[in-house]
Design a protein around this motif. Structure first.
Motif, PDB file in Angstrom:
ATOM      1  N   GLY A  67       0.714  -1.290  -0.044  1.00  0.00           N
ATOM      2  CA  GLY A  67       0.082  -0.095  -0.088  1.00  0.00           C
ATOM      3  C   GLY A  67       0.810   1.282  -0.098  1.00  0.00           C
ATOM      4  N   ASP A  68       0.485   2.315   0.838  1.00  0.00           N
ATOM      5  CA  ASP A  68       1.188   3.503   0.913  1.00  0.00           C
ATOM      6  C   ASP A  68       2.407   3.391   2.009  1.00  0.00           C
ATOM      7  OD1 ASP A  68      -0.331   4.695  -0.872  1.00  0.00           O
ATOM      8  OD2 ASP A  68      -1.729   5.248   0.707  1.00  0.00           O
ATOM      9  N   TYR A  69       2.608   2.330   2.305  1.00  0.00           N
ATOM     10  CA  TYR A  69       3.835   1.925   3.224  1.00  0.00           C
ATOM     11  C   TYR A  69       4.923   0.999   2.947  1.00  0.00           C
ATOM     12  CZ  TYR A  69       0.086   4.310   6.087  1.00  0.00           C
ATOM     13  OH  TYR A  69      -0.825   5.480   6.222  1.00  0.00           O
ATOM     14  N   SER A  70       6.235   1.320   3.752  1.00  0.00           N
ATOM     15  CA  SER A  70       7.286   0.393   3.577  1.00  0.00           C
ATOM     16  C   SER A  70       7.298  -0.427   4.860  1.00  0.00           C
ATOM     17  CB  SER A  70       8.521   1.086   3.423  1.00  0.00           C
ATOM     18  OG  SER A  70       8.681   1.437   2.263  1.00  0.00           O
ATOM     19  N   TYR A  71       7.003  -1.582   5.016  1.00  0.00           N
ATOM     20  CA  TYR A  71       7.107  -2.530   6.260  1.00  0.00           C
ATOM     21  C   TYR A  71       8.590  -2.892   6.443  1.00  0.00           C
ATOM     22  CZ  TYR A  71       1.985  -2.435   6.708  1.00  0.00           C
ATOM     23  OH  TYR A  71       0.904  -1.950   6.811  1.00  0.00           O
ATOM     24  N   CYS A  72       9.546  -2.446   7.343  1.00  0.00           N
ATOM     25  CA  CYS A  72      10.778  -2.946   7.772  1.00  0.00           C
ATOM     26  C   CYS A  72      10.587  -3.922   8.686  1.00  0.00           C
ATOM     27  CB  CYS A  72      11.646  -1.669   8.051  1.00  0.00           C
ATOM     28  SG  CYS A  72      11.479  -0.231   6.865  1.00  0.00           S
ATOM     29  N   ALA A  73      11.339  -5.117   8.384  1.00  0.00           N
ATOM     30  CA  ALA A  73      11.740  -5.899   9.585  1.00  0.00           C
ATOM     31  C   ALA A  73      13.060  -5.931  10.128  1.00  0.00           C
ATOM     32  CB  ALA A  73      11.223  -7.394   8.863  1.00  0.00           C
ATOM     33  N   VAL A  74      13.158  -5.631  11.271  1.00  0.00           N
ATOM     34  CA  VAL A  74      14.467  -5.473  11.775  1.00  0.00           C
ATOM     35  C   VAL A  74      14.975  -6.455  12.960  1.00  0.00           C
ATOM     36  CG1 VAL A  74      16.030  -3.786  12.818  1.00  0.00           C
ATOM     37  CG2 VAL A  74      14.296  -2.974  11.528  1.00  0.00           C
ATOM     38  N   GLY A  75      15.969  -7.058  12.996  1.00  0.00           N
ATOM     39  CA  GLY A  75      16.037  -7.986  14.226  1.00  0.00           C
ATOM     40  C   GLY A  75      17.379  -8.600  13.885  1.00  0.00           C
ATOM     41  N   GLU A  76      18.102  -9.077  15.092  1.00  0.00           N
ATOM     42  CA  GLU A  76      19.166 -10.200  14.993  1.00  0.00           C
ATOM     43  C   GLU A  76      18.695 -11.550  14.218  1.00  0.00           C
ATOM     44  OE1 GLU A  76      22.042 -10.177  18.035  1.00  0.00           O
ATOM     45  OE2 GLU A  76      21.223  -8.231  18.464  1.00  0.00           O
ATOM     46  N   ILE A  77      18.237 -11.492  13.157  1.00  0.00           N
ATOM     47  CA  ILE A  77      17.585 -12.621  12.608  1.00  0.00           C
ATOM     48  C   ILE A  77      17.984 -12.753  11.082  1.00  0.00           C
ATOM     49  CG2 ILE A  77      15.334 -13.894  11.912  1.00  0.00           C
ATOM     50  CD1 ILE A  77      13.970 -12.486  14.107  1.00  0.00           C
ATOM     51  N   SER A  78      18.316 -13.931  10.613  1.00  0.00           N
ATOM     52  CA  SER A  78      18.637 -14.032   9.071  1.00  0.00           C
ATOM     53  C   SER A  78      17.619 -13.154   8.308  1.00  0.00           C
ATOM     54  CB  SER A  78      18.764 -15.205   8.709  1.00  0.00           C
ATOM     55  OG  SER A  78      17.484 -16.063   8.653  1.00  0.00           O
ATOM     56  N   HIS A  79      18.133 -12.711   7.044  1.00  0.00           N
ATOM     57  CA  HIS A  79      17.214 -11.835   6.256  1.00  0.00           C
ATOM     58  C   HIS A  79      16.181 -12.783   5.545  1.00  0.00           C
ATOM     59  CE1 HIS A  79      20.461 -12.548   3.231  1.00  0.00           C
ATOM     60  NE2 HIS A  79      19.575 -13.302   2.771  1.00  0.00           N
ATOM     61  N   LYS A  80      16.716 -14.079   5.533  1.00  0.00           N
ATOM     62  CA  LYS A  80      15.785 -15.069   4.878  1.00  0.00           C
ATOM     63  C   LYS A  80      14.531 -15.422   5.783  1.00  0.00           C
ATOM     64  CE  LYS A  80      19.923 -17.003   3.905  1.00  0.00           C
ATOM     65  NZ  LYS A  80      21.103 -17.375   4.778  1.00  0.00           N
ATOM     66  N   TYR A  81      14.584 -15.477   6.904  1.00  0.00           N
ATOM     67  CA  TYR A  81      13.425 -15.580   8.066  1.00  0.00           C
ATOM     68  C   TYR A  81      12.812 -14.179   8.250  1.00  0.00           C
ATOM     69  CZ  TYR A  81      10.966 -17.698  11.477  1.00  0.00           C
ATOM     70  OH  TYR A  81       9.863 -18.196  12.418  1.00  0.00           O
ATOM     71  N   LEU A  82      13.391 -12.990   7.959  1.00  0.00           N
ATOM     72  CA  LEU A  82      12.759 -11.955   8.060  1.00  0.00           C
ATOM     73  C   LEU A  82      11.798 -11.763   6.787  1.00  0.00           C
ATOM     74  CD1 LEU A  82      15.194  -9.230   9.184  1.00  0.00           C
ATOM     75  CD2 LEU A  82      13.485 -10.260  10.221  1.00  0.00           C
ATOM     76  N   THR A  83      12.194 -12.362   5.957  1.00  0.00           N
ATOM     77  CA  THR A  83      11.495 -12.315   4.423  1.00  0.00           C
ATOM     78  C   THR A  83      10.338 -13.190   4.611  1.00  0.00           C
ATOM     79  OG1 THR A  83      13.578 -11.850   3.166  1.00  0.00           O
ATOM     80  CG2 THR A  83      11.402 -12.346   2.091  1.00  0.00           C
ATOM     81  N   GLU A  84      10.611 -14.319   5.265  1.00  0.00           N
ATOM     82  CA  GLU A  84       9.299 -15.261   5.406  1.00  0.00           C
ATOM     83  C   GLU A  84       8.290 -14.620   6.215  1.00  0.00           C
ATOM     84  OE1 GLU A  84       7.577 -18.546   4.407  1.00  0.00           O
ATOM     85  OE2 GLU A  84       9.601 -17.918   3.627  1.00  0.00           O
ATOM     86  N   LEU A  85       8.805 -13.593   7.403  1.00  0.00           N
ATOM     87  CA  LEU A  85       7.830 -13.202   8.191  1.00  0.00           C
ATOM     88  C   LEU A  85       7.183 -12.231   7.329  1.00  0.00           C
ATOM     89  CD1 LEU A  85       7.592 -13.249  11.686  1.00  0.00           C
ATOM     90  CD2 LEU A  85       9.221 -14.814  10.206  1.00  0.00           C
ATOM     91  N   LEU A  86       7.731 -11.063   6.729  1.00  0.00           N
ATOM     92  CA  LEU A  86       7.026 -10.398   5.725  1.00  0.00           C
ATOM     93  C   LEU A  86       5.871 -11.009   5.064  1.00  0.00           C
ATOM     94  CD1 LEU A  86       9.918  -7.624   4.974  1.00  0.00           C
ATOM     95  CD2 LEU A  86       7.766  -7.470   6.701  1.00  0.00           C
ATOM     96  N   VAL A  87       6.439 -12.253   4.276  1.00  0.00           N
ATOM     97  CA  VAL A  87       5.367 -12.807   3.183  1.00  0.00           C
ATOM     98  C   VAL A  87       4.174 -13.085   3.972  1.00  0.00           C
ATOM     99  CG1 VAL A  87       5.276 -14.806   2.140  1.00  0.00           C
ATOM    100  CG2 VAL A  87       7.220 -13.802   1.788  1.00  0.00           C
ATOM    101  N   ARG A  88       4.228 -13.139   5.158  1.00  0.00           N
ATOM    102  CA  ARG A  88       3.093 -13.567   6.031  1.00  0.00           C
ATOM    103  C   ARG A  88       1.989 -12.334   6.174  1.00  0.00           C
ATOM    104  NH1 ARG A  88       4.578 -17.821  10.461  1.00  0.00           N
ATOM    105  NH2 ARG A  88       5.845 -19.058   9.152  1.00  0.00           N
ATOM    106  N   LEU A  89       2.544 -11.138   5.976  1.00  0.00           N
ATOM    107  CA  LEU A  89       1.791  -9.812   5.922  1.00  0.00           C
ATOM    108  C   LEU A  89       0.998  -9.602   4.778  1.00  0.00           C
ATOM    109  CD1 LEU A  89       4.490  -7.444   7.643  1.00  0.00           C
ATOM    110  CD2 LEU A  89       2.609  -8.795   8.748  1.00  0.00           C
ATOM    111  N   LEU A  90       1.573 -10.238   3.602  1.00  0.00           N
ATOM    112  CA  LEU A  90       1.168  -9.906   2.291  1.00  0.00           C
ATOM    113  C   LEU A  90      -0.255 -10.516   1.998  1.00  0.00           C
ATOM    114  CD1 LEU A  90       4.607 -10.161   0.415  1.00  0.00           C
ATOM    115  CD2 LEU A  90       3.507  -8.033   1.270  1.00  0.00           C
ATOM    116  N   PRO A  91      -1.108  -9.804   1.379  1.00  0.00           N
ATOM    117  CA  PRO A  91      -2.363 -10.423   0.905  1.00  0.00           C
ATOM    118  C   PRO A  91      -2.026 -11.361  -0.387  1.00  0.00           C
ATOM    119  CG  PRO A  91      -2.120  -8.164  -0.002  1.00  0.00           C
ATOM    120  CD  PRO A  91      -0.841  -8.452   0.936  1.00  0.00           C
ATOM    121  N   GLU A  92      -2.880 -12.038  -0.686  1.00  0.00           N
ATOM    122  CA  GLU A  92      -2.759 -13.173  -1.567  1.00  0.00           C
ATOM    123  C   GLU A  92      -2.609 -12.748  -3.001  1.00  0.00           C
ATOM    124  OE1 GLU A  92      -2.477 -16.789  -0.876  1.00  0.00           O
ATOM    125  OE2 GLU A  92      -2.317 -16.194   1.114  1.00  0.00           O
TER     126      GLU A  92
END
Ligand SMILES: [Zn+2]
Lengths: 183, 264
Positions: B236-261
């Motif tokens: 939408g109109d926003y950037s969702y930034c996932a931040v943490g001491e976690i691999s970028h692969k896993y952060l991506t996986e988490l973000l994927v769960r936010l996305l609509p189908e």
């Protein structure tokens, strides 16, 4: 009950190695310390089954690796995490291999933290193979036993891991301006 | 004459029995160079870990536990509602360590980044660290609906949040200042560690996110700063930034769960 003093004498000297392996596997230091601690407790419980005179370091590192995989399984994510890793790490291309003529110098320009960070970008099985071979300097046979795979698998994982690590460090070097563009 | 394979060179590094290989190496500069490179990588990896030592108290803690027997160790990482009081000391220590890292490491690590991008990423990491610090105002709540209400009141909209379950739990949220604007962020406990999602209006490129990659129909940007990995997706109109001491692969996986189908 196992002899606590004997266990301390034989096992505690390997705390550094156990902790290093935990650091290679865990995302943060706190978790690495918890994992190392849990490993020693589990090892103490099983100490009576440890064959005296055999490789205690490899024995401890096996317990740690199993404990870590158990923790992931317990959280019901191991398949998922590993699948993501396998899917997202691209195969290094042999013919695209770049020679870094000033390899030694370039490697020295990274901080220890950056090198470890790059290692942690590898899928866990490759990461652990390379760590156990290079850092802990275990034999391929010991590593195969720790990871419960064939020696041939250790060879291919290590070789692939080293190629990906190099590629990752090269991309860091480009990002940080140590080297320019495509080489 | 065929060159040695990577696996044969690994054998040589290990001092394995490879007589034919050693003879080849004597005459082949290319393989000699490849071997030297692999040996240098192995040596550098070894030296990087040489400085890694457990904290001073660990040996003592292990000794004490051998006396009293096992107690649950994993409680600190239990997924679910987070009882901040019982972890006050741990989190203070982590926050203190994080503060040192934020001040100390970025300067060395990110000289190559344009300063506004580096500052944006430092600010994102800072928001994440503040979320983990007891000193900062934080709305502790694990019910997504209540968090949505909170955001609606503070920001006028409620950002997308992952569904709890399968090892994920919401911990709470807060609003913070970012580049002169009020932005929202929330914290998710995951099996891989704790992460913050910071929701900003800025485009990912303006945040200095360098590594662009695709996953399905969506584009993601990744970066890292200090000890934190970051992955961003535009929704939408926003950037969702996932931040943490976690691999970028896993952060991506988490973000994927936010996305609509549906498609972006
Ligand atoms: Zn050759």
């Amino acid at each position: 009950m196992a002899d606590k003093n004997e266990f301390e004498t034989i096992a505690i000297p390997y705390l550094d190695s156990v902790f290093r392996e935990a650091v290679a596997l865990c995302q943060d230091r706190k978790k690495a310390e918890d994992l190392a601690q849990a490993t020693f407790l589990k090892a103490f419980e099983r100490f009576e089954s440890f064959e005296k005179g055999s490789n205690c370091k490899a024995w401890l590192l096996t317990i740690l690796r199993n404990k870590w995989v158990d923790q992931l399984r317990h959280k019901n994510v191991v398949g998922e995490v590993l699948a993501i890793e396998e899917e997202m790490i691209a195969e290094p291309q042999r013919n695209g291999e770049t020679g870094w003529s000033d390899c030694q110098d370039l490697l020295e320009s990274f901080s220890d933290e950056q090198v470890i960070h790059a290692l942690k970008e590898l899928p866990y099985e490759q990461r652990l193979s390379l760590f156990l071979i290079d850092v802990e300097q275990l034999s391929q046979k010991d590593v195969a036993e720790i990871m419960d795979v064939a020696v041939g698998t250790v060879k291919s994982r290590t070789s692939r891991a080293r190629a990906i690590l190099k590629k990752t460090l090269l991309s860091y070097a480009k990002d940080m301006g140590f080297i320019r563009g495509e080489r | 004459m065929s060159h040695l394979t990577d696996e044969q060179l690994e054998e040589v590094i290990r001092g394995g029995p490879l007589k034919a290989g050693l003879e080849h190496l004597e005459h082949c500069a290319e393989c000699k160079g490849r071997l030297a490179e692999k040996e240098a990588l192995a040596g550098r990896l070894r030296s990087a870990f040489a400085t890694i030592k457990p904290g001073e108290g660990l040996t003592e803690r292990i000794r004490q536990q051998l006396n009293v027997g096992p107690r649950p160790l994993e409680h600190a990482h239990t997924i679910g509602f987070f009882n901040i009081r019982s972890h006050r000391r741990e989190w203070s220590a982590i926050a203190a360590a994080a503060a040192v890292l934020i001040i100390g490491i970025p300067l060395i690590f990110y000289l190559g980044k344009p300063s506004s991008a580096a500052a944006a990423q430092a600010a994102l990491v800072k928001i994440h660290e503040n979320n983990l610090s007891v000193k900062h105002e934080f709305y502790s709540e694990n019910d997504p609906e209540k968090l949505a209400e909170y955001f609606k009141g503070k920001l006028g909209f409620s950002p997308s949040m992952p569904r709890p379950g399968r090892g994920l739990a919401l911990r709470g949220c807060c609003v913070a200042h970012f580049r002169g604007e009020i932005v929202g962020s929330y914290v998710v406990d995951t099996p891989e560690g704790v992460m913050s999602i910071v929701v900003v209006t800025d485009q990912p490129e303006s945040l200095g996110m360098g590594g662009k990659f695709e996953r399905g129909d969506w584009i993601f940007w990744k970066s890292y700063f200090a000890k934190c990995e970051m992955v961003t997706v535009r929704l939408g109109d926003y950037s969702y930034c996932a931040v943490g001491e976690i691999s970028h692969k896993y952060l991506t996986e988490l973000l994927v769960r936010l996305l609509p189908e549906s498609q972006p």
